[in-house]
Design an enzyme around this catalytic site. Structure first.
Site, mmCIF file in Angstrom:
data_model
loop_
_atom_site.group_PDB
_atom_site.id
_atom_site.type_symbol
_atom_site.label_atom_id
_atom_site.label_comp_id
_atom_site.label_asym_id
_atom_site.label_seq_id
_atom_site.Cartn_x
_atom_site.Cartn_y
_atom_site.Cartn_z
ATOM 1 N N ASP A 369 0.450 42.623 14.989
ATOM 2 C CA ASP A 369 -0.811 41.952 14.675
ATOM 3 C C ASP A 369 -0.537 40.827 13.676
ATOM 4 O OD1 ASP A 369 -3.985 42.462 14.902
ATOM 5 O OD2 ASP A 369 -3.476 41.724 12.897
ATOM 6 N N ASN A 377 -8.098 30.339 12.146
ATOM 7 C CA ASN A 377 -9.170 29.748 12.957
ATOM 8 C C ASN A 377 -10.206 29.049 12.087
ATOM 9 O OD1 ASN A 377 -8.403 30.259 15.617
ATOM 10 N ND2 ASN A 377 -9.238 32.334 15.595
ATOM 11 N N ASP A 386 -5.177 28.688 18.899
ATOM 12 C CA ASP A 386 -4.541 28.916 20.206
ATOM 13 C C ASP A 386 -3.074 28.502 20.180
ATOM 14 O OD1 ASP A 386 -6.888 29.888 21.203
ATOM 15 O OD2 ASP A 386 -7.440 28.068 22.301
ATOM 16 N N GLU A 412 -5.360 38.496 18.378
ATOM 17 C CA GLU A 412 -4.051 38.166 17.806
ATOM 18 C C GLU A 412 -3.112 39.367 17.832
ATOM 19 O OE1 GLU A 412 -6.701 39.357 14.265
ATOM 20 O OE2 GLU A 412 -6.909 38.477 16.259
#
Length: 504
Positions: A369, A377, A386, A412
């Site tokens: 993770d 973001n 992305d 993620e």
């Protein structure tokens, strides 16, 4: 929204044709005025067509650029021929001699139009190009031989002048053009651009008018400014409008269906009909089949055999394309669209298979993770997020072994399924992934983003996987609770203690 310049060009073209037809009718009994209409006004769409086709050739791309270059040359050849004809009409009071340079220009324009049609409806593979060449051979040989026997040979035996032979060449070229239009129009094309369709319509109109013109020259009389010129003017106007459409509405090339839905046997039907007519003509005229007919039959037989071989090879190629397309669809069904890794669905399918497979071999699972990804973001935007996911996925996959299944589990989070891998080996792989992510910041646009990951490791020594994913997930939460950027191995006692989850 409608294209205003294109709409104006369409209205102007229709208005011009109506006006030209009206002037033609009004001046039929006035030789001087009829000559002006048939020789001078007739040139207007040709001049406009040369200019529009030149612009279309400059603005088009790929095969369409070739199409409009060929049509520009065809327009120029036709304009040169008409200008020579008009000069003779005005200087001598009669048309040009037969044959003349004007005839050479006209025949060149007709040939280039055939080439343009083939280019405009092209785009097929090598086998289709070869098959198209054989189709053309079937039609040209059969109709050419028939035209020779019925039209040209009688003219030669009657000691006719070369002008009559040139006049006969027009309908022969027109037969080829109509045959080519018939084939490409029924060869499985779909979504044919409007500009290409207008070129085809113009070619068909020209072919019909040429045949009428040849009949008038050989058996009646033709004068500039007659009704047949309205047909030629319509064809030239269609070509002009096609060029305007190509400039104002660039469209993709004509597509083809996977399998022909038209009439794939049409060239064979035409060749058989032409050859049969030759045989009947020979029998009626001399009572025996001529050597020319026998040669034509032999050539057509070999061409048909070659065509059927190419047809079968084309079908086999299309079947292989279909197989690859199905395989690609199957691949996409198990692939994550952003990262190119296996998707969650495929991961769960593989875990289900392991649950039902015989045990005995160790299996390990890593859950990776990315730390604080929501902050990426929020700070840099989702496009940068992305980019980080794609780069991180590539680095995880590069660190994994060829036998490992690497999947994007969601958001993620990534999961690695490691067959025949014990705990220490799985922990070493997890540590390698963690260091590779930490030591290589990711460039996303103008930003360079540092990325770390928390990794949970779980191992089943005997290959039993009913709770392997849950164990690795709990180990991941423990890694996050202890400060992130670390590898934590699932320990039974710790898992039973119920360490609370820590997201992000």
């Amino acid at each position: 929204m409608p294209d205003r310049p294109l709409r104006i060009a369409t209205v102007a073209t229709v208005t011009w044709l109506l006006g030209y037809a009206l002037l033609t009718g009004l001046t039929l009994d006035a030789p001087a005025a009829s000559l002006f209409v048939g020789d001078i006004l007739y040139l207007v769409p040709l001049i406009a067509g040369v200019l529009a086709a030149t612009v279309a050739a400059r603005r088009s791309r790929g095969r369409h650029r070739t199409l409009w270059r060929v049509l520009t040359a065809a327009f120029a050849a036709q304009l040169a021929g008409e200008s020579i004809w008009a000069a003779y009409d005005y200087l001598t009071g009669d048309g040009p001699p037969e044959p003349s340079v004007a005839d050479l220009c006209y025949l060149t324009a007709s040939t280039l139009t055939i080439v343009a049609v083939l280019v405009g409806f092209g785009g097929a593979g090598r086998l289709r190009h070869l098959r198209g060449l054989v189709d053309s051979l079937l039609i040209i040989v059969s109709l050419g031989a028939l035209g020779w026997q019925l039209l040209i040979r009688p003219q030669l035996t009657a000691a006719a002048v070369w002008g009559d032979l040139v006049n006969v060449a027009y309908p022969l070229l027109d037969l080829v053009l109509l045959a080519v239009l018939g084939i490409v129009g029924m060869a499985g094309h779909r979504s044919v651009p409007l500009a290409v369709r207008l070129v085809g319509v113009a070619g068909a109109i020209t072919a019909v008018c040429d045949m009428i013109y040849t009949y008038l020259v050989l058996f009646s009389e033709y004068d500039s400014g007659s009704w047949i010129d309205v047909g030629f003017e319509t064809a030239e106007s269609c070509l002009f409008l096609a060029a305007v459409v190509a400039v104002r509405r660039p469209e993709p090339p004509a597509e083809r269906r996977s399998f022909d839905r038209g009439m794939p046997l049409l060239p064979i039907v035409i060749s058989v009909a032409g050859t049969s007519a030759l045989v009947v003509y020979d029998k009626v005229r001399t009572g025996v089949v001529s050597d020319l007919t026998l040669v034509v039959v032999a050539v057509l037989f070999l061409a048909v055999m070659l065509r059927q071989y190419l047809f079968a090879a084309d079908r086999a190629g299309l079947a292989e394309e279909l197989r690859r397309a199905v395989a690609e669809q199957q691949r996409l069904a198990v692939t994550d669209g952003l990262t190119g890794l296996a998707n969650r669905r495929h991961l769960m399918t593989m875990l289900d298979r392991l649950r039902t497979a015989p045990g005995g071999r160790p299996v390990s699972l890593l859950v990776v993770d990315l730390d604080h990804f929501k902050l990426v973001n929020d700070t840099y935007g989702h496009l940068a997020g992305d980019a980080v996911l794609e780069a991180a996925a590539a680095r995880i996959a590069a660190a994994a072994r060829a036998t490992d299944l690497v999947a994007r589990y969601g958001g993620e989070e990534f999961v690695l399924l490691l067959a025949d891998t014990d705990g220490p080996e799985a922990e070493r792989l997890a540590e390698r992934i963690r260091r590779r992510l930490r030591d290589s910041p990711i460039a996303a646009g103008d930003a360079v983003i540092a990325v770390t990951a928390s990794i949970g490791v779980a191992t089943s020594p005997d290959g039993a996987v009913p709770h392997l994913l849950e164990a690795a997930d709990r180990a991941l939460y423990r890694a996050k609770a202890q400060g992130r950027d670390q590898v934590t191995v699932a320990v039974p006692e710790t898992e039973r203690a119920g360490v609370p989850a820590s997201g992000g």
